[in-house]
Every structure is written in C-alpha cells, then in structure tokens.
Design a protein around this motif. Structure first.
Motif, PDB file in Angstrom:
ATOM      1  N   ARG A 149       0.883  -1.275   0.264  1.00 51.05           N
ATOM      2  CA  ARG A 149       0.223  -0.049  -0.057  1.00 51.05           C
ATOM      3  C   ARG A 149       0.865   1.208   0.027  1.00 51.05           C
ATOM      4  O   ARG A 149       0.623   2.322  -0.610  1.00 51.05           O
ATOM      5  CB  ARG A 149      -0.835   0.047   1.278  1.00 51.05           C
ATOM      6  N   GLY A 150       2.023   1.089   0.595  1.00 44.25           N
ATOM      7  CA  GLY A 150       2.739   2.660   1.032  1.00 44.25           C
ATOM      8  C   GLY A 150       3.890   2.789   0.211  1.00 44.25           C
ATOM      9  O   GLY A 150       4.481   3.970   0.085  1.00 44.25           O
ATOM     10  N   GLY A 151       4.507   1.546  -0.582  1.00 41.77           N
ATOM     11  CA  GLY A 151       5.758   1.847  -1.452  1.00 41.77           C
ATOM     12  C   GLY A 151       6.903   2.663  -0.754  1.00 41.77           C
ATOM     13  O   GLY A 151       7.232   2.090   0.344  1.00 41.77           O
ATOM     14  N   ALA A 152       7.505   3.409  -1.559  1.00 42.42           N
ATOM     15  CA  ALA A 152       8.611   4.142  -0.973  1.00 42.42           C
ATOM     16  C   ALA A 152       8.264   4.920   0.277  1.00 42.42           C
ATOM     17  O   ALA A 152       9.190   5.099   1.427  1.00 42.42           O
ATOM     18  CB  ALA A 152       9.204   5.049  -2.102  1.00 42.42           C
ATOM     19  N   ARG A 153       7.022   5.558   0.584  1.00 43.33           N
ATOM     20  CA  ARG A 153       6.606   6.020   1.844  1.00 43.33           C
ATOM     21  C   ARG A 153       6.802   5.056   2.861  1.00 43.33           C
ATOM     22  O   ARG A 153       7.210   5.547   3.815  1.00 43.33           O
ATOM     23  CB  ARG A 153       5.212   6.630   1.772  1.00 43.33           C
ATOM     24  N   TRP A 154       6.500   3.765   2.591  1.00 45.78           N
ATOM     25  CA  TRP A 154       6.410   2.779   3.639  1.00 45.78           C
ATOM     26  C   TRP A 154       7.868   2.608   4.183  1.00 45.78           C
ATOM     27  O   TRP A 154       8.450   2.655   5.444  1.00 45.78           O
ATOM     28  CB  TRP A 154       5.816   1.500   3.218  1.00 45.78           C
ATOM     29  N   ALA A 155       8.654   2.720   2.960  1.00 44.16           N
ATOM     30  CA  ALA A 155      10.189   2.323   3.217  1.00 44.16           C
ATOM     31  C   ALA A 155      10.792   3.444   4.233  1.00 44.16           C
ATOM     32  O   ALA A 155      11.654   3.266   5.042  1.00 44.16           O
ATOM     33  CB  ALA A 155      10.925   2.136   2.070  1.00 44.16           C
ATOM     34  N   SER A 162      14.759   9.324   3.638  1.00 46.66           N
ATOM     35  CA  SER A 162      14.095  10.555   4.341  1.00 46.66           C
ATOM     36  C   SER A 162      12.885  11.243   3.367  1.00 46.66           C
ATOM     37  O   SER A 162      12.625  10.754   2.163  1.00 46.66           O
ATOM     38  CB  SER A 162      14.910  11.617   4.452  1.00 46.66           C
ATOM     39  N   GLU A 163      12.073  11.871   4.076  1.00 42.75           N
ATOM     40  CA  GLU A 163      10.908  12.275   3.338  1.00 42.75           C
ATOM     41  C   GLU A 163      11.342  13.420   2.128  1.00 42.75           C
ATOM     42  O   GLU A 163      10.450  13.353   1.040  1.00 42.75           O
ATOM     43  CB  GLU A 163       9.981  13.452   4.288  1.00 42.75           C
ATOM     44  N   ALA A 164      12.394  13.661   2.202  1.00 47.84           N
ATOM     45  CA  ALA A 164      12.994  14.646   0.787  1.00 47.84           C
ATOM     46  C   ALA A 164      13.120  13.743  -0.158  1.00 47.84           C
ATOM     47  O   ALA A 164      13.001  14.386  -1.521  1.00 47.84           O
ATOM     48  CB  ALA A 164      14.373  15.153   1.317  1.00 47.84           C
ATOM     49  N   ASP A 165      13.224  12.447  -0.007  1.00 45.88           N
ATOM     50  CA  ASP A 165      13.406  11.556  -1.293  1.00 45.88           C
ATOM     51  C   ASP A 165      12.170  11.608  -2.089  1.00 45.88           C
ATOM     52  O   ASP A 165      12.032  11.451  -3.318  1.00 45.88           O
ATOM     53  CB  ASP A 165      13.675  10.183  -0.869  1.00 45.88           C
ATOM     54  N   LEU A 166      11.088  11.577  -1.192  1.00 52.21           N
ATOM     55  CA  LEU A 166       9.805  11.265  -1.807  1.00 52.21           C
ATOM     56  C   LEU A 166       9.233  12.401  -2.755  1.00 52.21           C
ATOM     57  O   LEU A 166       8.492  12.008  -3.778  1.00 52.21           O
ATOM     58  CB  LEU A 166       8.747  11.314  -0.744  1.00 52.21           C
ATOM     59  N   THR A 167       9.709  13.464  -2.558  1.00 55.55           N
ATOM     60  CA  THR A 167       9.436  14.759  -3.510  1.00 55.55           C
ATOM     61  C   THR A 167       9.921  14.492  -5.072  1.00 55.55           C
ATOM     62  O   THR A 167       9.454  15.086  -5.988  1.00 55.55           O
ATOM     63  CB  THR A 167       9.760  16.039  -3.223  1.00 55.55           C
ATOM     64  N   HIS A 168      11.141  13.432  -5.196  1.00 52.91           N
ATOM     65  CA  HIS A 168      11.588  13.274  -6.555  1.00 52.91           C
ATOM     66  C   HIS A 168      11.455  11.886  -6.954  1.00 52.91           C
ATOM     67  O   HIS A 168      12.394  11.465  -7.735  1.00 52.91           O
ATOM     68  CB  HIS A 168      13.152  13.466  -6.161  1.00 52.91           C
ATOM     69  N   ILE A 169      10.248  11.352  -6.459  1.00 55.80           N
ATOM     70  CA  ILE A 169       9.919  10.058  -7.001  1.00 55.80           C
ATOM     71  C   ILE A 169       8.472  10.315  -7.639  1.00 55.80           C
ATOM     72  O   ILE A 169       7.785  11.120  -7.261  1.00 55.80           O
ATOM     73  CB  ILE A 169       9.758   9.050  -6.017  1.00 55.80           C
ATOM     74  N   CYS A 174       4.369   6.737  -3.690  1.00 58.34           N
ATOM     75  CA  CYS A 174       3.255   5.698  -3.389  1.00 58.34           C
ATOM     76  C   CYS A 174       2.326   5.876  -4.597  1.00 58.34           C
ATOM     77  O   CYS A 174       1.558   7.056  -4.599  1.00 58.34           O
ATOM     78  CB  CYS A 174       2.749   6.028  -2.139  1.00 58.34           C
ATOM     79  N   VAL A 175       1.708   4.861  -5.156  1.00 56.61           N
ATOM     80  CA  VAL A 175       0.819   4.699  -6.229  1.00 56.61           C
ATOM     81  C   VAL A 175      -0.613   4.790  -5.312  1.00 56.61           C
ATOM     82  O   VAL A 175      -0.584   3.555  -4.636  1.00 56.61           O
ATOM     83  CB  VAL A 175       0.891   3.794  -7.374  1.00 56.61           C
ATOM     84  N   GLY A 283      -5.486  -2.985  -9.273  1.00 55.09           N
ATOM     85  CA  GLY A 283      -5.227  -2.977  -7.898  1.00 55.09           C
ATOM     86  C   GLY A 283      -3.948  -3.603  -7.710  1.00 55.09           C
ATOM     87  O   GLY A 283      -3.138  -3.438  -6.788  1.00 55.09           O
ATOM     88  N   ALA A 284      -3.729  -5.021  -8.141  1.00 55.27           N
ATOM     89  CA  ALA A 284      -2.611  -5.750  -7.843  1.00 55.27           C
ATOM     90  C   ALA A 284      -1.523  -5.217  -8.628  1.00 55.27           C
ATOM     91  O   ALA A 284      -0.379  -5.195  -7.958  1.00 55.27           O
ATOM     92  CB  ALA A 284      -2.833  -7.073  -8.434  1.00 55.27           C
ATOM     93  N   MET A 285      -1.589  -4.622  -9.699  1.00 56.75           N
ATOM     94  CA  MET A 285      -0.313  -3.941 -10.544  1.00 56.75           C
ATOM     95  C   MET A 285      -0.052  -2.785  -9.827  1.00 56.75           C
ATOM     96  O   MET A 285       1.321  -2.433  -9.600  1.00 56.75           O
ATOM     97  CB  MET A 285      -0.759  -3.718 -11.936  1.00 56.75           C
ATOM     98  N   ARG A 286      -0.745  -1.901  -9.371  1.00 60.72           N
ATOM     99  CA  ARG A 286      -0.529  -0.666  -8.458  1.00 60.72           C
ATOM    100  C   ARG A 286       0.255  -1.248  -7.420  1.00 60.72           C
ATOM    101  O   ARG A 286       1.338  -0.429  -6.736  1.00 60.72           O
ATOM    102  CB  ARG A 286      -1.696   0.201  -8.121  1.00 60.72           C
ATOM    103  N   ALA A 287      -0.321  -2.303  -6.633  1.00 57.20           N
ATOM    104  CA  ALA A 287       0.635  -2.945  -5.465  1.00 57.20           C
ATOM    105  C   ALA A 287       2.115  -3.272  -6.018  1.00 57.20           C
ATOM    106  O   ALA A 287       3.044  -3.157  -5.175  1.00 57.20           O
ATOM    107  CB  ALA A 287      -0.002  -3.924  -5.065  1.00 57.20           C
ATOM    108  N   GLY A 288       2.160  -3.860  -7.014  1.00 57.52           N
ATOM    109  CA  GLY A 288       3.541  -3.998  -7.614  1.00 57.52           C
ATOM    110  C   GLY A 288       4.519  -3.028  -7.817  1.00 57.52           C
ATOM    111  O   GLY A 288       5.701  -2.946  -7.756  1.00 57.52           O
ATOM    112  N   ILE A 289       3.739  -1.580  -8.516  1.00 57.23           N
ATOM    113  CA  ILE A 289       4.601  -0.471  -8.532  1.00 57.23           C
ATOM    114  C   ILE A 289       5.135  -0.040  -7.331  1.00 57.23           C
ATOM    115  O   ILE A 289       6.079   0.418  -7.201  1.00 57.23           O
ATOM    116  CB  ILE A 289       3.828   0.606  -9.288  1.00 57.23           C
ATOM    117  N   ASN A 290       4.281  -0.170  -6.248  1.00 60.75           N
ATOM    118  CA  ASN A 290       4.529   0.416  -4.842  1.00 60.75           C
ATOM    119  C   ASN A 290       5.837  -0.701  -4.362  1.00 60.75           C
ATOM    120  O   ASN A 290       6.676  -0.170  -3.583  1.00 60.75           O
ATOM    121  CB  ASN A 290       3.477   0.202  -3.977  1.00 60.75           C
ATOM    122  N   CYS A 291       5.675  -1.977  -4.889  1.00 63.21           N
ATOM    123  CA  CYS A 291       6.780  -2.907  -4.220  1.00 63.21           C
ATOM    124  C   CYS A 291       8.269  -2.403  -4.844  1.00 63.21           C
ATOM    125  O   CYS A 291       9.055  -2.302  -4.328  1.00 63.21           O
ATOM    126  CB  CYS A 291       6.338  -4.249  -4.727  1.00 63.21           C
TER     127      CYS A 291
END
Length: 477
Positions: A149-155, A162-169, A174-175, A283-291
C-alpha cells in the motif's frame, strides 16, 4: 524491418497505416537505421496492439523497441475506459515498475578513483544481487500488505531514507489504488525475502561519472556538472511482479474470450478496464509498482551506507526515480482535441512529461521531467528531459534503455563472462557479479547503441538529451 510498409512522418517517426483489424495506426519512433535493424515482429506486435478495443490515437513503439510478450518492449498504448478500453498484463510486463533512480554523490571522479576498488567490493557485499537473491528483511503478512500500500513512503517510515526523497519520485513514492488483497499468496511468498535486492538479468547498481553536457539549462536544474559522480539503480518488483503478471495473464485469456474480444495473439490477453477482473488487476499492478518503489528505496539506503563507510562526505540525495513497465491513469488531450482520462500502458518505456506539467517537482517545472536511460553494461547511460509537446506525440513517453540487439542465448554463444569482466576492467570499469553467465548474457554488444537510441528520441521530440554518464563500477545481477 521492411520499411516499405511504413510511411515516414518525420526524421524519426514512421507510420504503420491501419489495415485489417487495426483500429488506429501504428507509429514507430526511430531513425531509418534503427527501424531497419528491428525485427519484423515489432511491426506485427505494434499492429496487434492497435487492434485492441478502446485504443486512442495510435499504437506506439519507442526507438529501443524489440520483440516482447504481446506488446513490443518499448511499446506505448493508451485506452479509454468509457469506450470499452482494456487493460493488458502483457502491456505492462512481468517486471512491474522496473525503473531507474539516480542519486547525486557530491563527488568528482578524482575523489572516487582512490577508493574505486574497495567501494566496488563493499557495494557488492552490501547489495544482494543475482537469481533468487534475498535480503536482510523478512516481511510478515501485515508488513507485506503495508509495503504494497505504501511503496517508498512505507520504506521511508521504516527508516530507509527521508521525506526529501519522496518529492523526487513519481507519484511521490506511492501509487494510490493499490490493493494487496488482489495480490496472490504465491506472489507475496516470492517477495517476502526479496526486498532490498537487485535480482538478475539487466538489473544493476552503477557508479557513474557525468562526462558530457548537451543541455546546460536542464543540467543546472538537475544539479549536474561535468565530472560529477552519480549512482544509478535499475531494478523492479522482483518475484512479486512476475507472479502478478503470470496470475492475471491466465485469467485474462479466458476473460477476453468471454468479453467477445478477438485477440490476434494470445499473449495480448486483456480485460475491459471497467470489469471486475480489470479493476482487480489494476489494484494488484499498483501494488506491484509500490513494491518496486519500496525496493529501490531500500537499495538506496544500502548504497548510502556503503558510501558513508568509505567516503563520509557523500550524502547521496535523490535526483529522480522513474518507472517503466506500468499502466497509469492520466489525463491527456487526444488527437480529436478532447481531454480524457486514459490508461496509458508503457512497457519498456519511460514517462517523459515536458516543461510545465503539473505532476513535476517544482525544481524541474521549467525544463521537464528527468528521463533516466540505462545503457548496456560497460556503455554510457543518459539523462534526458521530457520535451515540450511530448504529451501530444506519445502520451508523454520516451525510450527506457538501449534495447536488446540479440537474445541472451545468442550472447552466451558469443561471449564468456570472465572475458567481458577483464575487457571492461582494462577500460577502468569494475564489474562485480555473482554470475559470469549473467555477465555474458548482458555483454555490451548484445544491446543496440544507446547513443543512437537517445538521439532518435531527441530528434523525434520525445525527450531532449541533457547529459551522458560513463560507468566506473557496475554491480550486476
């Protein structure tokens, strides 16, 4: 490929006219030389994709296109759900959200040369790579679902960055719309011990130096200068993504027939977007993107730790992370002038939004999205920028790499992995891999000339060349 079937649209654009069951024309973006080198199967697959229900404008192929499963690798197609459009697992691919992220280091090539060998050895020790590679993480069922569910946000919340990473993804890491319940137990089982791993095939972690600038304005916006050392990570969703593709392709073969969709190729198995199966796949494919986004985020953390151990001044902030092998719901203006929500399949193709696009980080708004192009092992990689008007040419899409010129079996017959490693070492490029067989399969000359590919993308107006990156260290799966 026989170009007599094609109509030239521009210096690097060729039209395959709609015939037979094709609902729209095909368009191949490539120089004449690249088109002629393509297998005729590429044109056949472009035409097959053009026959699918609800396709909008055209079936596209990027300059690195080659034969794939159903869709060509390098294929782009958009579908309108309100016009019976479909979603195809083969149009996304098995390695869901395989992509590239590039990190700054704040170092110059001279800083790295003194520690090149120990750094190569340490990265190889810290970055799990190869067939069946496993990492230090062992996710419980609840952790698996949270990651999907969370992708890089979860990581990041788990301490990997850090949160700074998320602005450049893409999608800020997170999809939305991911549905872990749509992912099979087998897919989750395959991924449980594979987070933070490169895997095999063409996946890698490379330490590179920027050796030439083609667009000074974009390079400044991206924080790049000649001599800068960067790190690029190329990998995807590992076993989970492959299993999602396998699971849904089986179901889609049956569903297509039940929906009255005549498939020109069984590998184009698909389902109407608005069907229960179509929604479950999304839904499954988006979970794969987050993975995949979480996986690259963890690998970034491991790379940062390795650099810090030898080069304490290196911080490795994220330049950008972009995926290929996705289906994204996006708003585009189609050829008839109407804005529509479309489901854009990019298989072996990179999103490449141009200047001013609302989804870009503010720092890139005036120059366009970074488009990260991986070269073949031992050859240059490239950073491009999404071109103005790119959304009107191929829904804001560009090439994703060099594209294979020969099969892995053919490469094995021609090269020995040990020889490839030695030849590249003589050029100052250190290769670390658990498999000489894998090195032989990925030999540089098994791929097209990436410089020709990116020049074609530039001339076609898909993305502008910004900078070339020369490899120094390659950790190869």
């Amino acid at each position: 490929m026989d170009t007599s079937r094609l109509k030239r649209r521009g210096p690097c654009a060729w039209e395959l006219p709609a015939t037979g069951r094709m609902r729209v024309p095909g368009v191949i973006f490539a120089s004449k030389e690249l088109v002629q080198e393509m297998d005729d199967k590429v044109a056949e697959q472009v035409a097959n994709v053009a026959s699918l229900p609800g396709i909008v404008d055209a079936s596209y192929a990027m300059p690195d296109a080659h034969w794939g499963y159903g869709f060509p690798i390098g294929g782009v197609a958009a579908f309108d759900a309100d016009e019976g459009g479909v979603v195809s697992a083969g149009g996304v691919g098995f390695d869901i959200s395989c992509g590239v992220r590039t990190l700054h280091t704040g170092l110059k090539e001279a800083d790295l040369r003194a520690v090149q060998k120990p750094l190569a050895d340490l990265l190889f020790a810290r970055i799990p790579a190869g067939v069946g590679s496993t990492g230090a993480l062992h996710l419980s069922a609840a952790e698996m679902d949270a990651m999907l569910r969370g992708g890089a946000r979860w990581a990041v919340k788990a301490g990997y960055g850090s949160e700074a990473d998320l602005t450049h993804i893409e999608e800020h890491g997170c999809v939305t719309g991911a549905d872990p319940a749509a992912v099979s137990d087998m897919a989750k089982k395959r991924q449980r011990d594979e987070m933070g791993t490169l895997g095999s095939g063409n996946h890698y972690l490379e330490v590179q130096v920027m050796d030439e600038v083609f667009d000074a304005v974009a390079a400044r916006a991206y924080g790049l200068a000649v001599g800068d050392v960067v790190v690029s990570i190329h990998c995807g969703s590992r076993g989970l993504g492959h299993q999602i593709g396998t699971d849904f392709l089986r179901e889609m073969v049956v569903a297509a027939s039940q929906a009255g969709i005549a498939l020109p190729d069984r590998e184009l198995a698909c389902a109407p977007i608005k069907s229960a199966l179509g929604q479950r796949y999304l839904g499954a494919m988006r979970a794969g993107i987050n993975c995949a986004l979480a996986n690259r985020q963890i690998l970034t953390h491991l790379a940062r730790e390795a650099f810090a151990a030898l080069l304490p001044g290196a911080r490795l902030p994220l330049l950008y992370d972009v995926s290929h092998n996705t289906c994204k719901e996006e708003t585009h203006t189609s050829a008839d002038g109407h804005k529509r929500r479309l489901f854009v399949h990019r298989k072996g193709a990179t999103r490449a939004f141009g200047p001013g696009h609302a989804e870009l980080p503010p720092a890139f708004g005036k120059v366009g999205q970074p488009v990260l192009i991986g070269g073949s092992m031992g050859t240059a990689s490239w950073i491009l920028a999404g071109a103005a008007g790119a959304e009107e040419r191929a829904f804001g899409s560009a090439c994703h790499g060099a594209g294979r010129a020969m099969s892995r079996n053919a490469a094995l017959r021609r090269w020995h992995g040990r020889d490839v490693v030695d030849e590249l070492a003589a050029k100052g490029i250190l290769i670390r891999s658990p498999s000489f067989r894998g090195v032989a399969e990925e030999a540089p000359l098994a791929y097209k000339d990436v410089a020709e590919v990116v020049e074609a993308a530039d001339r076609a107006g898909l993305a502008r060349r910004v900078a070339r990156l020369r490899p120094l260290i390659c950790i190869k799966g």
